[in-house]
Design a protein around this motif. Structure first.
Motif, PDB file in Angstrom:
ATOM      1  N   GLN A  10      67.843  -3.135  -8.694  1.00 54.42           N
ATOM      2  CA  GLN A  10      68.766  -4.242  -8.897  1.00 54.42           C
ATOM      3  C   GLN A  10      69.596  -4.615  -7.586  1.00 54.42           C
ATOM      4  O   GLN A  10      69.871  -5.798  -7.295  1.00 54.42           O
ATOM      5  CB  GLN A  10      69.662  -4.270 -10.170  1.00 54.42           C
ATOM      6  N   SER A  16      75.751 -12.174 -14.651  1.00 58.01           N
ATOM      7  CA  SER A  16      74.874 -11.696 -15.514  1.00 58.01           C
ATOM      8  C   SER A  16      75.553 -11.456 -16.945  1.00 58.01           C
ATOM      9  O   SER A  16      74.941 -11.250 -18.032  1.00 58.01           O
ATOM     10  CB  SER A  16      74.419 -10.242 -15.291  1.00 58.01           C
ATOM     11  N   TYR A  17      76.825 -11.861 -17.199  1.00 57.23           N
ATOM     12  CA  TYR A  17      77.694 -11.633 -18.433  1.00 57.23           C
ATOM     13  C   TYR A  17      77.031 -12.615 -19.475  1.00 57.23           C
ATOM     14  O   TYR A  17      77.055 -13.741 -19.055  1.00 57.23           O
ATOM     15  CB  TYR A  17      78.902 -11.776 -18.198  1.00 57.23           C
ATOM     16  N   ASP A  18      76.721 -12.096 -20.466  1.00 63.06           N
ATOM     17  CA  ASP A  18      76.253 -12.983 -21.550  1.00 63.06           C
ATOM     18  C   ASP A  18      76.928 -12.464 -22.835  1.00 63.06           C
ATOM     19  O   ASP A  18      76.766 -11.253 -23.359  1.00 63.06           O
ATOM     20  CB  ASP A  18      74.651 -12.662 -21.861  1.00 63.06           C
ATOM     21  N   SER A  37      77.539  -8.343 -10.850  1.00 64.14           N
ATOM     22  CA  SER A  37      77.358  -7.646 -12.371  1.00 64.14           C
ATOM     23  C   SER A  37      76.755  -6.428 -12.428  1.00 64.14           C
ATOM     24  O   SER A  37      77.052  -5.585 -13.286  1.00 64.14           O
ATOM     25  CB  SER A  37      76.265  -8.834 -12.951  1.00 64.14           C
ATOM     26  N   LYS A  88      70.395  -5.513 -18.174  1.00 66.64           N
ATOM     27  CA  LYS A  88      70.425  -5.284 -19.338  1.00 66.64           C
ATOM     28  C   LYS A  88      69.696  -3.956 -19.923  1.00 66.64           C
ATOM     29  O   LYS A  88      70.043  -3.177 -20.768  1.00 66.64           O
ATOM     30  CB  LYS A  88      69.797  -6.484 -20.049  1.00 66.64           C
ATOM     31  N   ILE A  99      78.546  -5.051 -18.648  1.00 64.01           N
ATOM     32  CA  ILE A  99      78.650  -5.890 -17.832  1.00 64.01           C
ATOM     33  C   ILE A  99      80.027  -6.903 -17.820  1.00 64.01           C
ATOM     34  O   ILE A  99      80.219  -7.178 -19.181  1.00 64.01           O
ATOM     35  CB  ILE A  99      77.458  -7.127 -18.244  1.00 64.01           C
ATOM     36  N   ARG A 140      67.164  -9.880 -12.258  1.00 62.32           N
ATOM     37  CA  ARG A 140      68.156  -9.033 -12.133  1.00 62.32           C
ATOM     38  C   ARG A 140      68.868  -8.846 -13.458  1.00 62.32           C
ATOM     39  O   ARG A 140      69.263  -7.670 -13.758  1.00 62.32           O
ATOM     40  CB  ARG A 140      69.084  -9.680 -11.044  1.00 62.32           C
ATOM     41  N   ASP A 141      69.074  -9.915 -14.038  1.00 61.99           N
ATOM     42  CA  ASP A 141      69.750  -9.979 -15.356  1.00 61.99           C
ATOM     43  C   ASP A 141      69.173  -9.047 -16.274  1.00 61.99           C
ATOM     44  O   ASP A 141      69.608  -8.310 -17.066  1.00 61.99           O
ATOM     45  CB  ASP A 141      70.258 -11.312 -16.099  1.00 61.99           C
ATOM     46  N   PRO A 167      67.780 -14.594 -13.583  1.00 61.02           N
ATOM     47  CA  PRO A 167      67.177 -13.935 -14.698  1.00 61.02           C
ATOM     48  C   PRO A 167      66.573 -12.575 -14.372  1.00 61.02           C
ATOM     49  O   PRO A 167      66.499 -11.603 -15.353  1.00 61.02           O
ATOM     50  CB  PRO A 167      66.299 -15.045 -15.092  1.00 61.02           C
ATOM     51  N   ASP A 223      70.742 -12.719  -7.399  1.00 61.46           N
ATOM     52  CA  ASP A 223      71.141 -12.981  -8.570  1.00 61.46           C
ATOM     53  C   ASP A 223      70.145 -13.838  -9.453  1.00 61.46           C
ATOM     54  O   ASP A 223      69.592 -14.489  -8.784  1.00 61.46           O
ATOM     55  CB  ASP A 223      72.511 -13.809  -8.749  1.00 61.46           C
TER      56      ASP A 223
END
Length: 608
Positions: free
Chosen positions: A540, A402-404, A508, A554, A396, A549-550, A547, A545
């Motif tokens: 996805q 989505s970048y965390d 993402s 992941k 990501i 899809r995030d 949570p 966009d």
């Protein structure tokens, strides 16, 4: 009258008339033409060509983005990023289910002049856009981006391709349900499934750059070297892998600098105040040299031969930006600097059908995971990259929703002890006493990484080789040229190869196509296939966009951590430098076209 004056007065009057006459003559002469504004800089990697349907590399895409135009584009200064109309009159009409997208092209947009048009101006129409998208599905073009477009699910195009794959010629004249010119200027696209982020495709000139059918048919076998678009620049000359010269397109419509910088973005606001309302492009010519070695590229900038250094080479970080501040000697010269995290990732892959590193059995998976654990990416960041990167923990990319930075997987883990334990456990031990580990069946364990011979790559490869030496795994480096390696990689001829990917949109999940089973032979260089991963990839695509899809993205990264078809390395930090006579530059997270937004004061440029 003059003759009746006394001699002194007569002499004075004569002198005055001569002065006035000289002034009048000087005033009557045409003013000297302003100096041609030339913008010069260098690519670190060679381009492959200039046909939107046939390229996928970053540096060709940068050139394309300044020649061809898509219906939409990114606002150059807006942060957060914003998409606005370009060739289109207005933002598209989108159905509530994100399956039907309709937009109208502006009247009077012209292609650059070309012999294919018979000496007449050629207006862009909706049929041109329809034709341009169909080219990605024509098997003759072998488009590396075909799989990307196919996953968008434009109704009817895949059927056209399948018919052509049986031996028939691709039928450009057959109208399909999903891609229609409703009238001279209106385009309608219908998709099989919802695509909430389809606007990103409509704003990418690599995918949506409009071409003219007459040009493609006239230069059928030379479309990579004969681009004709509607954008601000045209290709004037090209010495492959050496130099490209682009000039202002005289047919480019009247476009003036407009942007919406954020109120609290002082730098963007200052640029806008300086550039607002100026006609684009502001420079007349762009000269791009290909200089793959970092030192001559850096010296060319220091010697004022180049106006711009796009991404300072890592080899010169210490002397140019000690402690991430511009060195005093450079600051004294008026050189400007800006740093930003790039929407990118560097990685290398294991070819999944290779007899040594490929396969899905436990011992093959263990080998790839052990190699990944043996690599100290933090050391790569600290030493050869001089701190100009962060360790990638997943696929990501930064600057996407989505970048965390807190999300960690084994993809970014260095653990030498675990690496050795895995190798020992699955039989990768030294059986012949030569100091190197062997395969479980006793044959030599040798890894082959195709790479480049330039200085920055040598530093990176030295760290990788040292890490693998320390766990007893033999690595052989095979040097070559990047364009040839790209072709060999797509053809499945390389065991391991490393490259970087730069994001062209805030999607993402876009990078995950590199692992998608249906993209083998195109974007999926590793040839990885996993049913659960493909299922999640499809899921996805239709999700907005957020949570949910995030979480799916992941989960996909956890599958990649388990099988390790690719090893992510770093997300780079870009440090751009430019000379005091260049103005207007600001790196965009996704857009690749920037030449039209910068200006060069030739009266101050030593290379004029």
């Amino acid at each position: 009258m003059l003759l009746s004056l006394n001699p002194k007065v007569r002499a004075l009057a004569t002198s005055l008339l001569l002065v006035l006459g000289a002034a009048h003559t000087a005033h009557a002469q045409p003013a000297a033409a302003p100096a041609e504004k030339v913008f010069r800089y260098a690519y670190p990697i060679a381009e492959t060509g200039f046909d939107p349907a046939q390229i996928s590399d970053l540096y060709s895409a940068i050139a394309l983005a300044n020649i061809f135009e898509a219906p939409y584009q990114y606002d150059y200064l807006a942060r957060p990023v914003k998409i606005r109309p370009n060739l289109a009159e207005a933002m598209p009409e989108v159905s509530s289910d994100f399956r039907t997208w309709t937009f109208r092209l502006k009247n009077g947009v012209l292609f650059a002049d070309d012999a294919a048009f018979g000496g007449k101006p050629r207006e862009v129409t909706a049929q041109d856009y329809v034709y341009s998208l169909k080219r990605f599905f024509d098997p003759v073009n072998k488009s590396p981006n075909y799989s990307s477009f196919n996953e968008e699910g434009i109704l009817g195009l895949e059927a056209l391709r399948k018919k052509a794959e049986t031996g028939a010629k691709f039928d450009y004249d057959t109208e399909v349900e999903g891609l229609r010119a409703l009238d001279r200027y209106t385009v309608q696209i219908k998709l099989k499934e919802p695509r909430p982020r389809f606007i990103n495709t409509l704003a990418d000139p690599t995918y949506g750059g409009v071409v003219a059918r007459e040009v493609i048919e006239k230069y059928a076998d030379k479309t990579m070297e004969h681009p004709v678009g509607t954008g601000p620049f045209m290709l004037q000359s090209w010495r492959r892998s050496s130099q490209m010269v682009f000039v202002r397109n005289p047919r480019y419509r009247e476009v003036h600098y407009e942007a919406e910088p954020a109120p609290n973005d002082q730098r963007a606001q200052a640029i806008y105040a300086q550039m607002k309302g100026k006609r684009l492009p502001m420079v007349d010519k762009v000269i791009v040299n290909v200089i793959d070695e970092p030192q001559p590229r850096w010296l060319a900038f220091l010697n004022n031969e180049h106006d711009f250094m796009e991404r300072l080479p890592q080899n010169f970080v210490t002397q140019a930006i000690p402690n991430n501040k511009l060195a005093p000697n450079l600051a004294k010269r008026g050189i400007q600097m800006a740093q930003s995290p790039l929407t990118d990732i560097t990685m290398f892959y294991f070819r999944m059908d290779d007899p040594t590193v490929g396969g899905y059995t436990p011992e093959k998976v263990a080998l790839r995971r052990a190699i990944g654990l043996a690599l100290d990416t933090a050391e790569e960041v600290r030493l050869p990259r001089r701190g100009q990167a962060i360790v990638a923990q997943s696929f990501i990319m930064p600057n996407t929703p989505s970048y965390d930075p807190k999300f960690h997987t084994e993809l970014g883990t260095f653990d030498k002890a675990r690496s050795i334990a895995l190798l020992d456990m699955f039989g990768y031990v030294d059986k012949d006493g030569d100091g190197w580990r062997d395969m479980p069946d006793g044959s030599p364990l040798v890894l082959y990484l195709d790479t480049l011979g330039r200085a920055d790559y040598r530093e990176l490869d030295e760290v990788m080789k040292k890490n693998l030496d320390s766990v007893g795994v033999k690595l052989v480096l095979r040097l070559g040229q990047w364009p040839e390696q790209l072709k060999a990689s797509r053809a499945g001829k390389l065991q391991m190869w490393g490259f970087g990917v730069s994001g062209s949109s805030p999607n993402s999940g876009g990078l995950l196509e590199y692992m998608y089973g249906k993209s083998v032979g195109q974007q999926n260089h590793s040839r990885f296939k996993n049913d659960r991963f493909d299922e999640l990839y499809q899921k996805q695509l239709v999700m907005p966009d957020g949570p949910e899809r995030d979480a799916v993205i992941k989960d996909m990264n956890r599958i990649l951590a388990a099988y390790m078809p690719y090893k992510p390395r770093v997300h780079r930090i870009g440090t751009d430098l430019w000379q005091p006579w260049m103005t207007g530059y600001m790196r965009h997270p996704f857009a690749r076209e920037f030449w039209q937004y910068i200006d060069v004061d030739m009266s101050k440029a030593p290379h004029q």
